[in-house]
Structure formats: structure tokens, C-alpha cells
Design a protein around this motif. Structure first.
Motif, mmCIF file in Angstrom:
data_model
loop_
_atom_site.group_PDB
_atom_site.id
_atom_site.type_symbol
_atom_site.label_atom_id
_atom_site.label_comp_id
_atom_site.label_asym_id
_atom_site.label_seq_id
_atom_site.Cartn_x
_atom_site.Cartn_y
_atom_site.Cartn_z
ATOM 1 N N ASP A 37 73.486 39.555 20.700
ATOM 2 C CA ASP A 37 73.556 39.973 22.092
ATOM 3 C C ASP A 37 72.845 39.018 23.045
ATOM 4 O OD1 ASP A 37 75.014 42.441 21.632
ATOM 5 O OD2 ASP A 37 73.191 43.202 20.712
ATOM 6 N N ASP A 38 72.287 37.929 22.536
ATOM 7 C CA ASP A 38 71.585 36.945 23.372
ATOM 8 C C ASP A 38 72.427 35.691 23.550
ATOM 9 O OD1 ASP A 38 69.244 38.527 23.645
ATOM 10 O OD2 ASP A 38 68.595 37.908 21.651
ATOM 11 N N LEU A 39 72.225 35.013 24.710
ATOM 12 C CA LEU A 39 73.005 33.820 25.033
ATOM 13 C C LEU A 39 72.095 32.750 25.616
ATOM 14 C CD1 LEU A 39 75.983 32.754 25.157
ATOM 15 C CD2 LEU A 39 76.012 33.517 27.542
ATOM 16 N N PHE A 40 72.368 31.486 25.240
ATOM 17 C CA PHE A 40 71.592 30.341 25.702
ATOM 18 C C PHE A 40 72.548 29.233 26.122
ATOM 19 C CE2 PHE A 40 69.329 32.746 22.563
ATOM 20 C CZ PHE A 40 68.021 32.818 23.018
ATOM 21 N N THR A 41 72.068 28.330 26.956
ATOM 22 C CA THR A 41 72.831 27.117 27.237
ATOM 23 C C THR A 41 72.697 26.180 26.043
ATOM 24 O OG1 THR A 41 70.993 25.860 28.194
ATOM 25 C CG2 THR A 41 72.210 27.340 29.682
ATOM 26 N N GLY A 42 73.450 25.093 26.077
ATOM 27 C CA GLY A 42 73.348 24.111 25.006
ATOM 28 C C GLY A 42 71.983 23.457 24.929
ATOM 29 N N LYS A 43 71.172 23.607 25.978
ATOM 30 C CA LYS A 43 69.812 23.056 26.003
ATOM 31 C C LYS A 43 68.761 24.127 25.719
ATOM 32 C CE LYS A 43 71.184 19.446 29.253
ATOM 33 N NZ LYS A 43 70.993 18.864 30.606
ATOM 34 N N GLU A 44 69.231 25.256 25.123
ATOM 35 C CA GLU A 44 68.343 26.356 24.711
ATOM 36 C C GLU A 44 67.675 27.073 25.889
ATOM 37 O OE1 GLU A 44 68.032 27.751 21.872
ATOM 38 O OE2 GLU A 44 68.930 26.348 20.456
ATOM 39 N N GLU A 45 68.308 27.062 27.044
ATOM 40 C CA GLU A 45 67.816 27.829 28.184
ATOM 41 C C GLU A 45 68.477 29.206 28.134
ATOM 42 O OE1 GLU A 45 67.712 23.927 31.156
ATOM 43 O OE2 GLU A 45 69.545 25.106 30.853
ATOM 44 N N GLN A 46 67.681 30.268 28.077
ATOM 45 C CA GLN A 46 68.256 31.599 27.931
ATOM 46 C C GLN A 46 68.950 32.039 29.206
ATOM 47 O OE1 GLN A 46 65.738 34.537 26.131
ATOM 48 N NE2 GLN A 46 67.455 35.922 25.793
ATOM 49 N N ILE A 47 70.119 32.676 29.017
ATOM 50 C CA ILE A 47 70.916 33.212 30.116
ATOM 51 C C ILE A 47 70.733 34.727 30.151
ATOM 52 C CG2 ILE A 47 73.265 33.515 31.002
ATOM 53 C CD1 ILE A 47 73.985 30.884 29.551
ATOM 54 N N ASP A 48 70.482 35.280 31.309
ATOM 55 C CA ASP A 48 70.308 36.720 31.453
ATOM 56 C C ASP A 48 71.671 37.403 31.392
ATOM 57 O OD1 ASP A 48 69.589 39.298 32.019
ATOM 58 O OD2 ASP A 48 68.979 38.923 34.094
ATOM 59 N N VAL A 49 71.921 38.146 30.319
ATOM 60 C CA VAL A 49 73.186 38.869 30.183
ATOM 61 C C VAL A 49 72.960 40.387 30.273
ATOM 62 C CG1 VAL A 49 74.336 37.061 28.857
ATOM 63 C CG2 VAL A 49 73.000 38.793 27.648
ATOM 64 N N SER A 50 71.805 40.782 30.784
ATOM 65 C CA SER A 50 71.452 42.207 30.834
ATOM 66 C C SER A 50 72.334 43.004 31.789
ATOM 67 C CB SER A 50 69.981 42.380 31.222
ATOM 68 O OG SER A 50 69.727 41.859 32.515
ATOM 69 N N LYS A 51 72.988 42.319 32.728
ATOM 70 C CA LYS A 51 73.831 43.023 33.701
ATOM 71 C C LYS A 51 75.329 42.905 33.376
ATOM 72 C CE LYS A 51 70.306 44.100 36.370
ATOM 73 N NZ LYS A 51 69.229 43.486 35.584
ATOM 74 N N VAL A 52 75.647 42.309 32.236
ATOM 75 C CA VAL A 52 77.050 42.141 31.869
ATOM 76 C C VAL A 52 77.712 43.495 31.628
ATOM 77 C CG1 VAL A 52 78.590 41.284 30.060
ATOM 78 C CG2 VAL A 52 76.794 39.816 30.959
ATOM 79 N N ASP A 53 76.974 44.432 31.021
ATOM 80 C CA ASP A 53 77.519 45.752 30.711
ATOM 81 C C ASP A 53 76.396 46.772 30.828
ATOM 82 O OD1 ASP A 53 79.311 47.785 29.818
ATOM 83 O OD2 ASP A 53 80.331 46.351 28.513
ATOM 84 N N VAL A 54 76.688 48.026 30.486
ATOM 85 C CA VAL A 54 75.707 49.103 30.678
ATOM 86 C C VAL A 54 74.635 49.121 29.598
ATOM 87 C CG1 VAL A 54 77.347 50.546 31.903
ATOM 88 C CG2 VAL A 54 77.155 50.755 29.423
ATOM 89 N N SER A 55 74.795 48.301 28.562
ATOM 90 C CA SER A 55 73.828 48.240 27.475
ATOM 91 C C SER A 55 73.790 46.828 26.920
ATOM 92 C CB SER A 55 74.208 49.222 26.361
ATOM 93 O OG SER A 55 73.428 49.025 25.205
ATOM 94 N N MET A 56 72.708 46.501 26.251
ATOM 95 C CA MET A 56 72.602 45.219 25.551
ATOM 96 C C MET A 56 72.960 45.353 24.074
ATOM 97 S SD MET A 56 71.712 42.453 27.231
ATOM 98 C CE MET A 56 70.761 41.450 26.057
ATOM 99 N N ASN A 57 73.369 46.527 23.662
ATOM 100 C CA ASN A 57 73.672 46.806 22.258
ATOM 101 C C ASN A 57 75.176 46.766 22.031
ATOM 102 O OD1 ASN A 57 74.271 48.151 19.791
ATOM 103 N ND2 ASN A 57 72.295 49.195 19.847
ATOM 104 N N GLY A 58 75.630 45.758 21.285
ATOM 105 C CA GLY A 58 77.062 45.596 21.055
ATOM 106 C C GLY A 58 77.704 46.775 20.347
#
Length: 313
Positions: free
Chosen positions: A251-272
């Protein structure tokens, strides 16, 4: 929405945890291999019924839908049995362990008109949803995916380290996640190749596998799988595209340079898993085809069937 869950092992409890967070859902029945386990899990999640037989849950008029977290080899026949009993069904990945059985489940779904969904969780993980949204918006095109699926399972155990009653499979289970996800993100797969390592002398399965995929858009995917990896466990995805690179770890996402991207607002939960179950319930309530319906994921199993023929040839 009244739910029965069959297969109260490590993954079954992940579904039960997710279902408890969905409004208007009642867990009615728990089916498991032993009566003791079924009763214990039923007590933990407030289910009124438990049994060792799926048929007992299917005979109940207070069950609307079933989630199957049972051994792979049982999935197709049990999914068909659920629909024969008039129940909507979500069958955990993989749908089946053969192309013929996969087609049979689709045929039953079409004949009954019931919701039949397959647990292709990667479609629902916020990390992969983020990338998919970029693709559908025309902001990112996949050129290559590099995927590693690694576990250390030289004994027949589950995610909790408990003994399993069935044998897992790199091709029909773990590769299914990536084969479907690659097609979902990059287009229908038009060519596939596979190699596998030696068979385990006791488990009777290949412990290492390498798969190459080509999509209709020209994107390629390289998938490495192993049950021999003594290190971090899980699946790691590298998306290489025309406008960037993304690294997805569940459920976590990073750029190719290991910078974390905030995906907490993509959906109503962070649990796939929870998001997957929310889609199942919503599709039934709204009378629509769910994302990862048997029809939408079926082509994945065509590819797996073709790869099996290569490996056995």
C-alpha cells in the motif's frame, strides 16, 4: 449485507478485519477446516454460525454472499457451488488452477447473473491505484515493469508460519497478481515466456520462476518469483514510464529516487484488502460489475494456462 467466510486462516482473518469496518455488513457464518478453529474465529468476529462444511453456510437463508479463502485447488468448484446456491461470491486469488476451470466459473457467473469477483488485491492497493489514475488521466504510460515476488517457504506453512493442508504455487497464485496487474496497467498481454527451477523433492512444485510479458502497447514486464529467498518477504514493483518511475510496496508508493508519495487520500482506506471487500459489497448493492470481476480478470488465467503449457512442455 450478510456474509459467510470460508477459510478462516491467516488471509481469512484479514478479510474479516476489513469487513468489520464496512457499514451495514454482518458476518453470519465462519467455515474452517476444524470445528474448533471455525468456532473460535466465529466467536472473535461475532458470527452466529460456524461449521467445517461450506454447504452448511450455503443452505442458510440469512447468507447473501460468500468470501472464499480456501485452498487454491478448491476455488473454482466452491465458487460455482456458491452461485448454484444463489449466493454472490468473492473468491480469493487465484480464481482456479487451470484455464478450463476459470472458464467454467465465468460461464456460471454469466448464467446466474450473480456477482462473482476475484481477489486481485493489487487493483485496490492505494499505491497501484495512484499509478492507474495517472495512466487513465494520460499523465503516465508504462514502458516496463520489474517485479520481484519473494518468500522463504521451504516448508508447507502459511503467512502466520502455521502448517498448511495444501501446497501453494508460484505460477497459479503468486504470478497471477502481477500478470493481471500488468495487463490492467499496460494493456492486454500478447506474448509470455517462462522458465522454472528444479522441483522441490517433497512439495512437488518449482521453488523459483522467471516470467517475461509483452503487452499490446509494447510495454514489457519481467517477473522473478522465489520460495527460496531468505530475506525481506513480499512483492515489490518498479514501474518505469515515460514521465517517471514509481516503486510500489503493497500500500506504499515511492518515486524512483525513494521519495515517499502520500497515497492516503487515494481511497477511503490504506488497506488493500478492506478496499477490495468494499468494492465487492458496493457492486452487489449497486447491481454493477465490480473491478476484478471474473470477466475482467479472466484473461490473466489464459496467460497462466499458456505459461503452464510452456513449462510442462
Amino acid at each position: 449485507m450478510r456474509i459467510a467466510l470460508a477459510g478462516a486462516g491467516a488471509f481469512g482473518e484479514k478479510h474479516l478485519d476489513g469487513l468489520k469496518k464496512i457499514e451495514g455488513v454482518e458476518i453470519v457464518s465462519i467455515i474452517s477446516r476444524t470445528a474448533e478453529q471455525a468456532a473460535a474465529v466465529a466467536a472473535k468476529y461475532g458470527a452466529k454460525h460456524s461449521s467445517t462444511e461450506l454447504e452448511d453456510a450455503l443452505a442458510r437463508d440469512d447468507v447473501d454472499a460468500v468470501i472464499l479463502c480456501t485452498p487454491t485447488q478448491m476455488h473454482a468448484a466452491q465458487a460455482i457451488a456458491c452461485m448454484d446456491a444463489g449466493k454472490h461470491v468473492q473468491v480469493e486469488i487465484p480464481l482456479a488452477d487451470s484455464w478450463a476451470d476459470s472458464e467454467a466459473v465465468l460461464a456460471k457467473s454469466q448464467a446466474t447473473g450473480l456477482t462473482c469477483m476475484v481477489g486481485h488485491t493489487r487493483r485496490f492497493n492505494p499505491s497501484h491505484q495512484y499509478v492507474h489514475n495517472k495512466i487513465t488521466a494520460g499523465e503516465f504510460t508504462v514502458q516496463q515493469m520489474d517485479v520481484q515476488t519473494y518468500f522463504f517457504r521451504r516448508r508447507n506453512i502459511n503467512a502466520k508460519g502455521e502448517a498448511r493442508s495444501w501446497t501453494d504455487h508460484l505460477l497459479w497464485h503468486h504470478a497471477a497478481h502481477t500478470v493481471d496487474l500488468f495487463a490492467y496497467q499496460a494493456g492486454r498481454i500478447v506474448k509470455a515466456n517462462a522458465l522454472q527451477g528444479p522441483m522441490h523433492p517433497e512439495l512437488g512444485i518449482a521453488m523459483d520462476m522467471s516470467i517475461q510479458l509483452l503487452s499490446e502497447t509494447g510495454a514489457i514486464c519481467t517477473l522473478s518469483l522465489s520460495f527460496n529467498n531468505d530475506g525481506p518477504l513480499g512483492t515489490y514493483f518498479r514501474y518505469i514510464g515515460d514521465t517517471g518511475t514509481y516503486l510500489a510496496r503493497y500500500d506504499d508508493l515511492f518515486t524512483g529516487k525513494e521519495e515517499q508519495i502520500d497515497v492516503s487520500k487515494v481511497d477511503v482506506s490504506m488497506n488493500g484488502i478492506e478496499l477490495q471487500d468494499r468494492e465487492f459489497i458496493a457492486a452487489i448493492r449497486e447491481g454493477r460489475e465490480p473491478n476484478s470481476s471474473v470477466g475482467k480478470v479472466l484473461d490473466c488465467y489464459r496467460v497462466l494456462g499458456d505459461l503452464e503449457k510452456q513449462l510442462n512442455g
